[in-house]
Enzyme design. Structure first.
Site, PDB file in Angstrom:
ATOM      1  N   PRO A   2      35.623 -22.312  17.914  1.00  0.00           N
ATOM      2  CA  PRO A   2      35.901 -23.260  16.823  1.00  0.00           C
ATOM      3  C   PRO A   2      34.787 -23.324  15.770  1.00  0.00           C
ATOM      4  CG  PRO A   2      36.524 -24.201  18.915  1.00  0.00           C
ATOM      5  CD  PRO A   2      35.773 -22.933  19.226  1.00  0.00           C
ATOM      6  N   GLU A   3      35.136 -22.965  14.550  1.00  0.00           N
ATOM      7  CA  GLU A   3      34.241 -23.060  13.406  1.00  0.00           C
ATOM      8  C   GLU A   3      34.816 -24.112  12.460  1.00  0.00           C
ATOM      9  OE1 GLU A   3      33.229 -19.164  11.792  1.00  0.00           O
ATOM     10  OE2 GLU A   3      33.619 -18.212  13.719  1.00  0.00           O
ATOM     11  N   LYS A  59      30.395 -27.909  12.590  1.00  0.00           N
ATOM     12  CA  LYS A  59      31.325 -27.670  13.696  1.00  0.00           C
ATOM     13  C   LYS A  59      31.479 -28.897  14.597  1.00  0.00           C
ATOM     14  CE  LYS A  59      29.735 -22.859  13.980  1.00  0.00           C
ATOM     15  NZ  LYS A  59      29.121 -21.878  14.895  1.00  0.00           N
ATOM     16  N   ARG A 250      26.149 -10.391  18.973  1.00  0.00           N
ATOM     17  CA  ARG A 250      27.544 -10.679  18.654  1.00  0.00           C
ATOM     18  C   ARG A 250      28.161  -9.469  17.975  1.00  0.00           C
ATOM     19  NH1 ARG A 250      28.371 -16.167  18.160  1.00  0.00           N
ATOM     20  NH2 ARG A 250      30.553 -15.590  18.330  1.00  0.00           N
TER      21      ARG A 250
END
Ligand SMILES: [Zn+2]
Length: 262
Positions: A2-3, A59, A250
């Protein structure tokens, strides 16, 4: 993960389902997500109170407790989400269940055990404690230019640094850079005035559009990279193949034809 657009959606979801209902039960399936206070303290703070309003910052999602104030803090980590249910068994991966006056349950769920639930007297306290930068949608062009100035790191890591600009993570930093046609490893300070402006306007456009479309990639424009996050996929502009780069552990995705390295 979730951003900003996902949390904007969760805020709207919370507002539409759970506001103004008194909390009549607080149950944890996994209290490790609770931070800064004990389960009894948390339960005591919520029981008999209603979620009066909500606020998103970066966030984070905050819900104001009434009466007597204080704010519930929700951070969704890698895979957190909210589910409001009126009947049936508990949702899978539920970690915290708030039983509401209507008989419904608001569940904080998380497939992986990352994420955070807590309490603060006001959102500004947490924003200061975590030293969060300005919310990505509240920054103006001059502020954005200031962020880039003097930064020797990559533009990708700058966009993801919550202490510089709050709300953007791995997925949306890739999308913003793809839309702005800027390579993720470009040094932030090296961007020209035109590139800086382009990056800023795409940042706003991507975050707004994604939030408007409920952060659901199925509703995103076909010209977006988010739908093609795999190496060798065709660039949505049909001029190259998507590549994967490892940046700070990432996976970043880009089109080397649209986003040439400088
Ligand atoms: Zn391309």
């Amino acid at each position: 993960m979730p951003e900003l657009p996902d949390v904007a959606y969760l805020k709207a979801y919370l507002d539409a389902t759970s506001l103004h209902q008194t909390v009549e039960g607080v149950e944890f399936e996994d209290a490790r997500i609770l931070e800064g206070l004990s389960v009894p303290e948390f339960r005591e703070a919520l029981m008999g109170r209603a979620l009066a309003s909500s606020r998103r910052y970066g966030k984070y999602l905050f819900a104001e407790l009434e009466p007597e104030g204080g704010w519930l803090v929700l951070h969704f980590g890698m895979s957190g989400w909210l589910k409001y249910s009126t009947s049936g068994g508990p949702p899978r991966y539920g970690r915290l269940f708030l039983r509401l006056a209507s008989g419904s349950t608001l569940t904080y769920l998380s497939r992986r055990k990352l994420g955070m639930v807590g309490l603060v007297d006001k959102p500004e306290r947490l924003i200061a404690q975590r030293r969060l930068g300005p919310d990505a949608l509240e920054l103006d062009l001059a502020g954005f230019r200031n962020l880039l100035r003097g930064r020797r790191g990559t533009v990708k890591s700058l966009l993801m640094d919550q202490r510089r600009i709050a709300g953007i993570g791995n997925i949306y930093s890739d999308e913003v850079l793809f839309q702005a046609r800027i390579h993720p490893l470009a040094v932030a300070d090296s961007l020209g005035a035109g590139e800086g402006r382009r990056l800023f306007s795409q940042l706003r456009r991507v975050l707004w559009m994604a939030a408007e479309r409920k952060a659901d990639p199925g509703r995103f424009p076909r010209t977006w990279l988010t739908l093609r996050r795999r190496p060798g996929a065709r660039c949505p502009r049909s001029n190259g193949k998507i590549e994967r780069l490892k940046i700070s552990g990432r996976s970043a995705y880009l089109c080397p034809a649209c986003q040439p390295e400088r």
